[in-house]
Design a protein around this motif. Structure first.
Motif, mmCIF file in Angstrom:
data_model
loop_
_atom_site.group_PDB
_atom_site.id
_atom_site.type_symbol
_atom_site.label_atom_id
_atom_site.label_comp_id
_atom_site.label_asym_id
_atom_site.label_seq_id
_atom_site.Cartn_x
_atom_site.Cartn_y
_atom_site.Cartn_z
ATOM 1 N N ARG A 85 16.677 5.835 5.212
ATOM 2 C CA ARG A 85 16.056 5.381 6.463
ATOM 3 C C ARG A 85 14.631 5.909 6.627
ATOM 4 O O ARG A 85 13.889 5.440 7.502
ATOM 5 C CB ARG A 85 16.903 5.803 7.655
ATOM 6 N N ASP A 86 14.234 6.858 5.787
ATOM 7 C CA ASP A 86 12.886 7.421 5.902
ATOM 8 C C ASP A 86 11.828 6.579 5.203
ATOM 9 O O ASP A 86 10.652 6.951 5.178
ATOM 10 C CB ASP A 86 12.862 8.841 5.324
ATOM 11 N N ILE A 87 12.228 5.466 4.596
ATOM 12 C CA ILE A 87 11.244 4.578 3.969
ATOM 13 C C ILE A 87 11.241 3.254 4.718
ATOM 14 O O ILE A 87 12.196 2.907 5.417
ATOM 15 C CB ILE A 87 11.544 4.336 2.478
ATOM 16 N N THR A 111 4.171 8.542 -2.482
ATOM 17 C CA THR A 111 3.995 8.978 -1.097
ATOM 18 C C THR A 111 2.555 8.755 -0.639
ATOM 19 O O THR A 111 1.663 8.451 -1.442
ATOM 20 C CB THR A 111 4.348 10.462 -0.946
ATOM 21 N N GLN A 112 2.344 8.906 0.647
ATOM 22 C CA GLN A 112 1.004 8.748 1.208
ATOM 23 C C GLN A 112 0.033 9.740 0.590
ATOM 24 O O GLN A 112 -1.158 9.446 0.424
ATOM 25 C CB GLN A 112 1.057 8.950 2.732
ATOM 26 N N ASP A 171 0.864 -1.182 0.000
ATOM 27 C CA ASP A 171 0.000 0.000 0.000
ATOM 28 C C ASP A 171 0.891 1.220 0.000
ATOM 29 O O ASP A 171 2.122 1.122 0.148
ATOM 30 C CB ASP A 171 -0.903 -0.003 1.239
ATOM 31 N N LYS A 172 0.315 2.387 -0.179
ATOM 32 C CA LYS A 172 1.082 3.636 -0.094
ATOM 33 C C LYS A 172 1.469 3.890 1.376
ATOM 34 O O LYS A 172 0.699 3.559 2.281
ATOM 35 C CB LYS A 172 0.231 4.809 -0.603
ATOM 36 N N PRO A 173 2.639 4.492 1.604
ATOM 37 C CA PRO A 173 3.696 4.841 0.635
ATOM 38 C C PRO A 173 4.482 3.592 0.225
ATOM 39 O O PRO A 173 4.643 2.661 1.025
ATOM 40 C CB PRO A 173 4.580 5.801 1.420
ATOM 41 N N ILE A 233 13.664 9.399 -2.897
ATOM 42 C CA ILE A 233 13.072 9.691 -1.582
ATOM 43 C C ILE A 233 13.138 11.195 -1.340
ATOM 44 O O ILE A 233 14.206 11.805 -1.446
ATOM 45 C CB ILE A 233 13.832 8.932 -0.475
ATOM 46 N N PRO A 234 12.024 11.824 -1.067
ATOM 47 C CA PRO A 234 11.988 13.295 -0.929
ATOM 48 C C PRO A 234 13.046 13.856 0.019
ATOM 49 O O PRO A 234 13.645 14.895 -0.246
ATOM 50 C CB PRO A 234 10.569 13.570 -0.424
ATOM 51 N N THR A 235 13.323 13.154 1.127
ATOM 52 C CA THR A 235 14.313 13.651 2.083
ATOM 53 C C THR A 235 15.744 13.272 1.693
ATOM 54 O O THR A 235 16.699 13.805 2.254
ATOM 55 C CB THR A 235 14.024 13.087 3.487
#
Length: 610
Positions: free
Chosen positions: A548-550, A426-427, A407-409, A542-544
């Protein structure tokens, strides 16, 4: 009712998905097709592969081609791989010639040094003179041994022998002195006479030591520092041999020629970077990342890398008809490797492993080539509407979301034959994508190059299948060390061979490389291409910019079917706390058919459907 088809043209495989929309707005997938891509991805040659995949799919669905209403094509971006030598294009030896062909049964042991003399001329040598005798095929081994013994009795220092026939052991067993004897020298007439030579044979189970050491060769031939630099490729090419011969020839026999590797010039929106190829892949990739997004890449004029990049552009010009000035390289993947280069001056096809940089270059997509494919498909299927639908990464997201448990994200890694695509959904529904050069074809190219195979199909087989060594007529040892026994004897031609396990069939690999060496080259190539591309693709999407943010990564595409690539990527991403695994498109297709499925699903947003 509408019959909608998604066609994904990959570098290696063309995939088809067929969906049916009923009058009550009920939608179902009804068939799939798959065929090897014909021609370079993104060119009109792809038509044959598309038609074959379509025929396969419509037969499965019990349809005819004229029953199709709409075919949606992906945006196909071609990727071409090549190798740019780090320092030189060919190994040149200016002061020596050599025989390092490693016969299976050399005779004697040790290192022998002396002047090359034909065995029939041994009588003309003086007592105390150090010689290496040359024994052609017409001299019987018994006579050769008798002549050597007579020479030794007269005080001639016979220190070794170079033999044309397979007679080394027979001669060694009949002479009064232990000396190194190298046999099976097919072109013995090319061995220069009256020249200083060194012959070395290792003890049983060992490898030669002196002639693999440039300083050892320098000691034998009394070389100065500059001459020692020239002899390095000789020493390197003999590493691992059980026997070898090095002969010094007159200066000027072989002419030296060097072509520099050159520099890569990367043009990006944030500036320009110039990097020398001989600094290696790591520095090249750092420079490429500095100027992202990349606008074009060129090579320093008159150098190896310039020639490589121009070959890429020229090939694209031939297949697309575009002007050279319009062909831009939008991404480069560099990988360090080794290339066996022929040693000029050798007498038995000797090669030296030279450092090299493998490059995969992705050419900017032009709508024109894809439109040419669409126009050509219209000629084949005049009653079917054809349209160019979407970017691969976006379509892969739609397809990958049909994997149960997702599912998102979501992050998609679409790994094919020529490129690695990444997309983050992304969400909030925002999509960030990256399209990078380098995938399965580059891995095969590195395997083919580094193992000196000159057979891309063999490299593909090595890439795709585990290895084993046939140890006896009843057992094999797998590359992981486990042993498998057979009730019936194996084919005699498999004995002592390294084999690939192709769906249970033992296929011999026609190379002298050990199983350990082949496995190491294969795994290193996959790490250098897929693990590197996975990390840089995620950092870009990844936007950031922080992996590690995913939380989750779904791997799709043909290379996600590989028996070890997903594991290598999962192990690397576990260092960032990321869960990664193969997709299962529509809960039944595994990691295949993601883009083709997405092309069909994306049509559901079409006003005609809504």
């Amino acid at each position: 009712m509408e019959i909608i088809v998604g066609v994904d043209i990959g570098n290696a495989t063309t995939e088809v998905a067929i969906g049916k929309i009923e009058a009550e707005q009920e939608f179902n997938f009804i068939a799939e097709g798959e065929h090897q891509t014909t021609g370079l991805k993104g060119t009109e040659e792809n038509i044959k592969g598309i038609m074959n995949a379509l025929q396969q799919a419509v037969q499965e669905a019990d349809l005819k081609l004229e029953d199709l209403d709409l075919i949606r094509l992906n945006e196909a971006t071609p990727v071409i791989g090549d190798v740019a030598m780090e320092t030189i294009t060919e190994t040149i030896i200016t002061e020596s010639t050599m025989i390092g062909h490693n016969p299976s049964t050399p005779g004697g042991v040790g290192l022998g040094v002396g002047k090359t003399v034909m065995i029939t001329e041994l009588d003309s040598c003086s007592a105390g003179e150090e010689v290496i005798v040359v024994i052609p095929a017409e001299i019987d081994f018994a006579i050769a041994a008798e002549n050597i013994n007579e020479g030794l009795a007269r005080g001639i220092e016979v220190n070794g022998a170079i033999v044309q026939k397979d007679d080394a052991v027979l001669i060694a067993n009949r002479i009064d002195k232990q000396m190194p004897i190298v046999d099976e020298v097919k072109f013995i007439d090319k061995v220069p006479l009256d020249r200083k030579a060194a012959v070395e044979v290792a003890s049983s189970g060992g490898t030669i030591q002196e002639l693999t050491n440039p300083y050892g060769i320098a000691t034998v031939f009394d070389l100065d520092a500059d001459e020692t630099k020239h002899i390095v490729p000789v020493a390197r090419s003999l590493i691992g041999n059980h026997s070898a011969v090095v002969i010094r020839t007159p200066q000027g026999d072989i002419e030296e020629k060097r072509i520099p590797a050159g520099k890569i010039i990367a043009f990006g929106e944030s500036g320009k970077e110039k990097i020398a190829v001989d600094q290696g892949a790591e520095e090249i990739m750092k420079s490429i990342e500095k100027v992202q997004p990349l606008k074009d890449v060129k090579g320093e004029s008159g150098t190896n890398v310039s020639g490589m990049l121009e070959r890429v552009r020229s090939k694209m010009k031939q297949v697309t008809g575009q002007n050279l000035s319009d062909i831009k390289i939008k991404d480069i993947l560099a990988v360090d490797t080794f290339v066996p280069q022929e040693v000029k001056g050798g007498l038995a096809g000797e090669h030296s492993l030279e450092n090299a940089v493998g490059l995969a270059a992705m050419v900017e997509t032009s709508q024109l080539p894809m439109q040419q494919i669409a126009d050509a498909l219209v000629q084949e299927l005049p009653e079917v509407e054809i349209e160019i639908a979407g970017v691969e990464a976006n379509m892969a997201i739609s397809g990958a979301l049909t994997t149960p448990g997702t599912d998102k994200p979501i992050v998609i890694l679409d790994m094919g034959g020529g490129s690695t695509d990444a997309a983050v959904l992304t969400q909030e529904g925002n999509i960030h994508t990256a399209h990078l050069s380098g995938a399965g074809n580059m891995v095969s190219m590195i395997i083919e190059t580094e193992l000196g195979l000159e057979d891309f199909d063999l490299a593909e087989r090595i890439k795709k299948t585990p290895l084993a060594k046939v140890e006896s007529m009843f057992n094999i040892r797998h590359e992981d060390g486990t042993v498998h026994f057979y009730d019936e004897p194996l084919a005699p031609q498999l004995f002592s061979k390294v084999v690939s396990l192709d769906e249970g069939e033992l296929v011999p690999i026609p190379t002298d490389h050990s199983m350990k060496r082949i496995r190491q080259v294969r795994r290193d190539a996959k790490k250098d291409v897929f693990v590197r591309n996975a990390v840089r693709a995620l950092k870009r999407t990844i936007p950031t910019g922080n992996i590690r943010d995913i939380g989750f990564v779904v791997m799709v595409g043909g290379s996600a079917l590989d028996f070890e690539i997903p594991e290598l990527i999962s192990n690397e991403l576990s260092n960032y706390g990321v869960v990664a695994g193969r997709g299962n498109i529509r809960g039944m297709m595994g990691p295949r058919n993601a883009v083709a499925t997405g092309l069909v699903l994306s049509y559901l947003n079409n006003p005609r459907w809504n």
